[in-house]
Motif scaffolding. Structure first.
Motif, mmCIF file in Angstrom:
data_model
loop_
_atom_site.group_PDB
_atom_site.id
_atom_site.type_symbol
_atom_site.label_atom_id
_atom_site.label_comp_id
_atom_site.label_asym_id
_atom_site.label_seq_id
_atom_site.Cartn_x
_atom_site.Cartn_y
_atom_site.Cartn_z
ATOM 1 N N CYS A 165 -7.078 -0.262 2.525
ATOM 2 C CA CYS A 165 -7.622 0.434 1.363
ATOM 3 C C CYS A 165 -6.714 1.574 0.931
ATOM 4 C CB CYS A 165 -9.023 0.987 1.668
ATOM 5 S SG CYS A 165 -10.293 -0.299 1.821
ATOM 6 N N LEU A 166 -6.617 1.728 -0.398
ATOM 7 C CA LEU A 166 -5.881 2.827 -1.024
ATOM 8 C C LEU A 166 -6.895 3.682 -1.779
ATOM 9 C CD1 LEU A 166 -2.964 0.707 -2.524
ATOM 10 C CD2 LEU A 166 -3.028 1.821 -0.295
ATOM 11 N N ASP A 167 -7.007 4.956 -1.394
ATOM 12 C CA ASP A 167 -8.019 5.858 -1.947
ATOM 13 C C ASP A 167 -7.341 6.902 -2.825
ATOM 14 O OD1 ASP A 167 -10.103 7.528 -2.512
ATOM 15 O OD2 ASP A 167 -10.846 7.664 -0.456
ATOM 16 N N ASN A 168 -7.660 6.868 -4.121
ATOM 17 C CA ASN A 168 -7.115 7.828 -5.083
ATOM 18 C C ASN A 168 -8.222 8.700 -5.672
ATOM 19 O OD1 ASN A 168 -5.141 9.088 -6.671
ATOM 20 N ND2 ASN A 168 -5.414 7.647 -8.350
ATOM 21 N N GLN A 169 -9.288 8.931 -4.888
ATOM 22 C CA GLN A 169 -10.439 9.668 -5.395
ATOM 23 C C GLN A 169 -10.168 11.159 -5.569
ATOM 24 O OE1 GLN A 169 -13.716 8.710 -2.777
ATOM 25 N NE2 GLN A 169 -14.192 6.828 -3.881
ATOM 26 N N HIS A 170 -9.145 11.702 -4.893
ATOM 27 C CA HIS A 170 -8.844 13.120 -5.049
ATOM 28 C C HIS A 170 -8.152 13.412 -6.375
ATOM 29 C CE1 HIS A 170 -5.009 11.504 -3.650
ATOM 30 N NE2 HIS A 170 -4.449 12.563 -4.191
ATOM 31 N N ASN A 171 -7.620 12.377 -7.031
ATOM 32 C CA ASN A 171 -6.939 12.547 -8.311
ATOM 33 C C ASN A 171 -7.861 12.016 -9.412
ATOM 34 O OD1 ASN A 171 -5.208 12.770 -10.451
ATOM 35 N ND2 ASN A 171 -3.552 11.569 -9.537
ATOM 36 N N HIS A 172 -8.476 12.900 -10.157
ATOM 37 C CA HIS A 172 -9.457 12.504 -11.168
ATOM 38 C C HIS A 172 -8.859 12.363 -12.565
ATOM 39 C CE1 HIS A 172 -12.783 13.113 -8.338
ATOM 40 N NE2 HIS A 172 -12.187 14.232 -7.970
ATOM 41 N N PHE A 173 -7.569 12.647 -12.724
ATOM 42 C CA PHE A 173 -6.997 12.665 -14.069
ATOM 43 C C PHE A 173 -5.776 11.770 -14.227
ATOM 44 C CE2 PHE A 173 -8.984 16.787 -13.270
ATOM 45 C CZ PHE A 173 -9.891 16.838 -14.318
ATOM 46 N N GLY A 174 -5.327 11.108 -13.185
ATOM 47 C CA GLY A 174 -4.123 10.286 -13.303
ATOM 48 C C GLY A 174 -4.129 9.130 -12.328
ATOM 49 N N PHE A 175 -3.363 8.100 -12.642
ATOM 50 C CA PHE A 175 -3.265 6.924 -11.781
ATOM 51 C C PHE A 175 -2.049 7.048 -10.868
ATOM 52 C CE2 PHE A 175 -0.653 5.937 -15.459
ATOM 53 C CZ PHE A 175 0.484 5.381 -14.894
ATOM 54 N N MET A 176 -1.970 6.151 -9.900
ATOM 55 C CA MET A 176 -0.831 6.070 -8.994
ATOM 56 C C MET A 176 -0.357 4.628 -8.902
ATOM 57 S SD MET A 176 -1.513 8.541 -5.728
ATOM 58 C CE MET A 176 -1.664 10.317 -5.911
ATOM 59 N N GLN A 177 0.941 4.454 -8.925
ATOM 60 C CA GLN A 177 1.533 3.136 -8.693
ATOM 61 C C GLN A 177 2.101 3.118 -7.283
ATOM 62 O OE1 GLN A 177 4.045 1.348 -11.736
ATOM 63 N NE2 GLN A 177 5.388 0.500 -10.178
ATOM 64 N N VAL A 178 1.578 2.218 -6.454
ATOM 65 C CA VAL A 178 1.925 2.172 -5.040
ATOM 66 C C VAL A 178 2.549 0.815 -4.720
ATOM 67 C CG1 VAL A 178 1.082 2.543 -2.690
ATOM 68 C CG2 VAL A 178 -0.096 3.624 -4.615
ATOM 69 N N TYR A 179 3.686 0.859 -4.012
ATOM 70 C CA TYR A 179 4.331 -0.379 -3.554
ATOM 71 C C TYR A 179 3.869 -0.665 -2.134
ATOM 72 C CZ TYR A 179 7.944 -3.891 -2.824
ATOM 73 O OH TYR A 179 8.600 -5.069 -2.571
ATOM 74 N N LEU A 180 3.408 -1.896 -1.905
ATOM 75 C CA LEU A 180 2.846 -2.295 -0.616
ATOM 76 C C LEU A 180 3.694 -3.376 0.038
ATOM 77 C CD1 LEU A 180 -0.918 -2.598 -1.631
ATOM 78 C CD2 LEU A 180 0.265 -0.585 -0.751
ATOM 79 N N ASN A 181 3.765 -3.310 1.339
ATOM 80 C CA ASN A 181 4.420 -4.346 2.134
ATOM 81 C C ASN A 181 3.621 -4.482 3.431
ATOM 82 O OD1 ASN A 181 6.180 -6.146 3.354
ATOM 83 N ND2 ASN A 181 7.538 -4.537 4.079
ATOM 84 N N PHE A 182 2.875 -5.584 3.561
ATOM 85 C CA PHE A 182 2.036 -5.752 4.743
ATOM 86 C C PHE A 182 2.003 -7.220 5.140
ATOM 87 C CE2 PHE A 182 -0.727 -6.108 1.051
ATOM 88 C CZ PHE A 182 -1.490 -7.227 1.332
ATOM 89 N N GLY A 183 1.572 -7.443 6.361
ATOM 90 C CA GLY A 183 1.484 -8.809 6.873
ATOM 91 C C GLY A 183 1.343 -8.806 8.380
ATOM 92 N N VAL A 184 1.509 -9.964 8.957
ATOM 93 C CA VAL A 184 1.367 -10.123 10.397
ATOM 94 C C VAL A 184 2.387 -11.148 10.873
ATOM 95 C CG1 VAL A 184 -0.444 -11.872 10.084
ATOM 96 C CG2 VAL A 184 -0.268 -10.651 12.254
ATOM 97 N N TYR A 185 2.934 -10.902 12.052
ATOM 98 C CA TYR A 185 3.842 -11.879 12.668
ATOM 99 C C TYR A 185 3.472 -11.997 14.139
ATOM 100 C CZ TYR A 185 6.539 -7.914 14.538
ATOM 101 O OH TYR A 185 6.919 -6.773 15.197
ATOM 102 N N TYR A 186 3.880 -13.096 14.705
ATOM 103 C CA TYR A 186 3.500 -13.428 16.074
ATOM 104 C C TYR A 186 4.750 -13.672 16.904
ATOM 105 C CZ TYR A 186 -0.750 -14.377 13.437
ATOM 106 O OH TYR A 186 -1.805 -14.285 12.578
ATOM 107 N N GLU A 187 4.597 -13.513 18.189
ATOM 108 C CA GLU A 187 5.719 -13.813 19.082
ATOM 109 C C GLU A 187 6.046 -15.296 18.987
ATOM 110 O OE1 GLU A 187 7.448 -11.665 20.623
ATOM 111 O OE2 GLU A 187 6.184 -9.949 20.121
ATOM 112 N N GLY A 188 7.266 -15.594 18.611
ATOM 113 C CA GLY A 188 7.632 -16.980 18.379
ATOM 114 C C GLY A 188 7.352 -17.422 16.969
#
Length: 233
Positions: A114-137
């Motif tokens: 989750c990305l929470d931008n509730q503290h900023n009531h007057f502007g948006f934020m553009q966020v770059y994400l990189n997530f995932g999962v990998y396993y041994e092998g």
């Protein structure tokens, strides 16, 4: 009007596809999408955006982010980021311009980010994400049970080398995404500074021209003399 309502009822489910779990039969596995994602998302002012990533047990989960652009009063670029397990238990939290959350998945299911931008009531934020999962092998979770075959030492050495190469390529891909994050943030910062300098220079130029015109006007009035009227005979 009645015809329009009937048309919406017929086309409604087809126009709004949903991503659901597949059948729970033993021959079909759960829908889980890809193992890795990287994209940018815009979080509106005072809003929370959440994503879910499927992971098997004993996987290595990684999640990194960077705020590329922020608007509003003060230009605060800090955003609250949380990661939770399938039971809702919070596994990690970060509240910075950029950050990273890594953990080992202890159970199979959908993990919430989750990305929470509730503290900023007057502007948006553009966020770059990189997530995932990998396993041994890497592909170990996809291998179906089968009888182990005896391999000679040469093939075993080749297999170990390929796995190491895959692991190194994966970490190179992660570093490449880190560089993309920084590049995007630097680009938006450069664009913001460029627009700021242009508008400020234009405002100063207009102010200089206006002040020069006012000075010329008042100097002209200072040295102007009124011609006396002719006396009447």
């Amino acid at each position: 009007m009645l015809l329009l309502l009937l048309l919406l009822l017929v086309l409604g489910p087809a126009g709004c596809p949903r991503t659901e779990l597949l059948s729970s039969s033993g021959h079909e596995s759960l829908f889980r999408g890809a193992d890795r994602y990287d994209f940018a998302v815009v979080v509106p002012a005072g809003a929370v955006e959440c994503f879910w990533q499927f992971a098997h047990q004993s996987g290595n989960f990684f999640f990194s982010y960077e705020v590329q652009r922020a608007t509003g009063i003060g230009g605060n670029r800090n955003i609250l980021v949380t990661a939770s397990d399938p039971n809702g238990f919070q596994l990690g939290v970060s509240q910075h311009t950029r950050g990273q959350i890594d953990f080992t998945t202890k159970e199979t299911g959908f993990y919430q980010l989750c990305l929470d931008n509730q503290h900023n009531h007057f502007g948006f934020m553009q966020v770059y994400l990189n997530f995932g999962v990998y396993y041994e092998g890497f592909n170990a979770e996809r291998k179906e049970p089968e009888e182990k075959k005896e391999l000679n030492d040469t093939l075993e050495a080749i297999g170990v080398s390929i796995e190491k190469l895959q692991l190194h390529l994966f970490h190179m891909w992660r570093f490449y995404n880190f560089a993309r994050m920084r590049k995007g943030a630097d680009f938006f910062l450069l664009e913001s500074n460029y627009n700021y300098v242009n508008w400020w220079s234009m405002a100063q130029s207009c102010l200089i021209v206006l002040s020069g015109a006012l000075q010329l006007y008042f100097l002209k009035r200072l040295f102007s003399t009124q011609t006396p009227a002719r006396p009447r005979c």
